[in-house]
Write a protein that holds these residues in place. Sequence first.
Motif, PDB file in Angstrom:
ATOM      1  N   GLY A 110      24.193  -1.553  27.039  1.00 59.00           N
ATOM      2  CA  GLY A 110      24.603  -1.310  25.723  1.00 59.00           C
ATOM      3  C   GLY A 110      23.879  -0.395  24.804  1.00 59.00           C
ATOM      4  N   HIS A 210      31.054  -1.072  26.696  1.00 59.40           N
ATOM      5  CA  HIS A 210      30.367  -1.412  25.517  1.00 59.40           C
ATOM      6  C   HIS A 210      30.848  -0.594  24.310  1.00 59.40           C
ATOM      7  CE1 HIS A 210      27.321  -3.513  23.396  1.00 59.40           C
ATOM      8  NE2 HIS A 210      26.843  -2.576  22.761  1.00 59.40           N
ATOM      9  N   HIS A 247      30.186  -4.529  22.057  1.00 57.98           N
ATOM     10  CA  HIS A 247      29.875  -3.862  20.946  1.00 57.98           C
ATOM     11  C   HIS A 247      30.270  -4.321  19.432  1.00 57.98           C
ATOM     12  CE1 HIS A 247      28.192  -0.133  19.041  1.00 57.98           C
ATOM     13  NE2 HIS A 247      29.299   0.130  18.724  1.00 57.98           N
TER      14      HIS A 247
END
Length: 480
Positions: A110, A210, A247
């Motif tokens: 991420g 992500h 995310h």
Amino acid sequence: MLLSLLLLAPLSPIVQDSAHLVIVATTDVHGRATGWDYVNDRPWGGGLVRAARPIDSLRAAYPDQVILVDAGDLLQGDPFAAYFAQVAPRDPNPIVDVMNQLGYDATTPGNHDFNFGVTALRDALRRASFRVVSANITTEPSGDPMFARQTVIPRRGVRVGITGFTTPGVMLWDRNIVRGQVEVRRIGSTAPAELARLRAESDFVIALVHSGMDGGSSYDSLGVGPENVAASLAGGAVRPDLVVVGHSHRQMRDSVLNGVHFIQPKPYAQTLAVAHVDLVREGAGWRVARVRGDQIDLAGIDPPPGRFRRVTEAQGEVRIWASTPIAASAGPMPGTDARVEAVPLTTWINEVQRQRAGTDLASTAAFDTRAGLPGGEIRLADVAGIYPYENTLRAIRITGTQLQAYLEQSAQYYTVDPAGKVGTNPSIPGYNFDIVSGADYTIDLSQPVGSRVQGLKVKGRDVVPSESYTLALNSYRQEG
């Protein structure tokens, strides 16, 4: 004699005509490897160690059919993560150690996994027993992939292909520590070819993404590409079967777009997202017959006794560190009302920033309105509760026009319906509502968006559009 001939005859292989897969996913764990809240020094209802029992149960019920994956933001976000990244690095990293013990199969990075730098990320993942995949992160200047672009994992005769994508916002938020070392490319330009390659080698394709589903970016996307594009994977010529979304810190049990299933567990290891996949034989390959999404709440599930001894020892070490006193306060400073009025907490933080940076103005956000500073002794954990991210202080110069636009952008956080009821914009996180000190202004919600900031003054004088002012703010905001 006949029996002997039958025993010697080769047996024809049994061709299975159906298969079942169980995809289990986490995302945005943000360091919550343990079941402990280090800010409030008490048990935490989530944490990776609490996932052990449900994962074990699924593997027992579905032997050789479970795939365990994560969609990024593992290594940063709470005192546990910060301690083992910056204060006392350990090999293996305790978060990765727990994931190894849980038997993860694959993950993708991420954006926050880059917060401590590229070397720290590589070091943390060096002892990972799971695959780290990414189709859009390359090393610079060579342009070679930083991680494997994809992996194919067999499960009961089914080839499960997994690839990953990370939001390119990394190139803004962490540009000073990744520039010249890595490039996070646009998802839209890398996904088609990667999915086509993976589809040719797999029976079932999973994309670990992500990136939020859709909607606007929190930055100007012209330079690096849009932030939230997971939903766009359902519109390509070659599509994945399942997308694990990260995310955005939201939750999706099972959303279907153009035949593609999207799942997203809660952040901070509060739930596991589970997708039960039924496949049927079709020629030499497989066809997806059904996907059923589910979520497993981890609150109240205790880890198996003695299973995570090393991380339990690490937990004690971090608790001692987080309880270190660093200051004292004459009275409590809660953040409860920080997004509706000037409160001592944000006023004090901004004044510290303004004095330290030597600027006219300073801005901050109430990242979590439940956090604040207590009266009396202030611990390191109290500060971490207010701001869990490793941002640094910056000073910039802006014009009066930019200051007005900046405040108008923050004011978009609030909505007003036709009946006059005030709410908040679900597409704007609360941490993007900034409060500026050193300026006097009013946010008039009766006015249309873009014209809400009234009576803007600095040092008692009306702000002049062309005049220059200095502003202290954090690096995350300054970088886009």
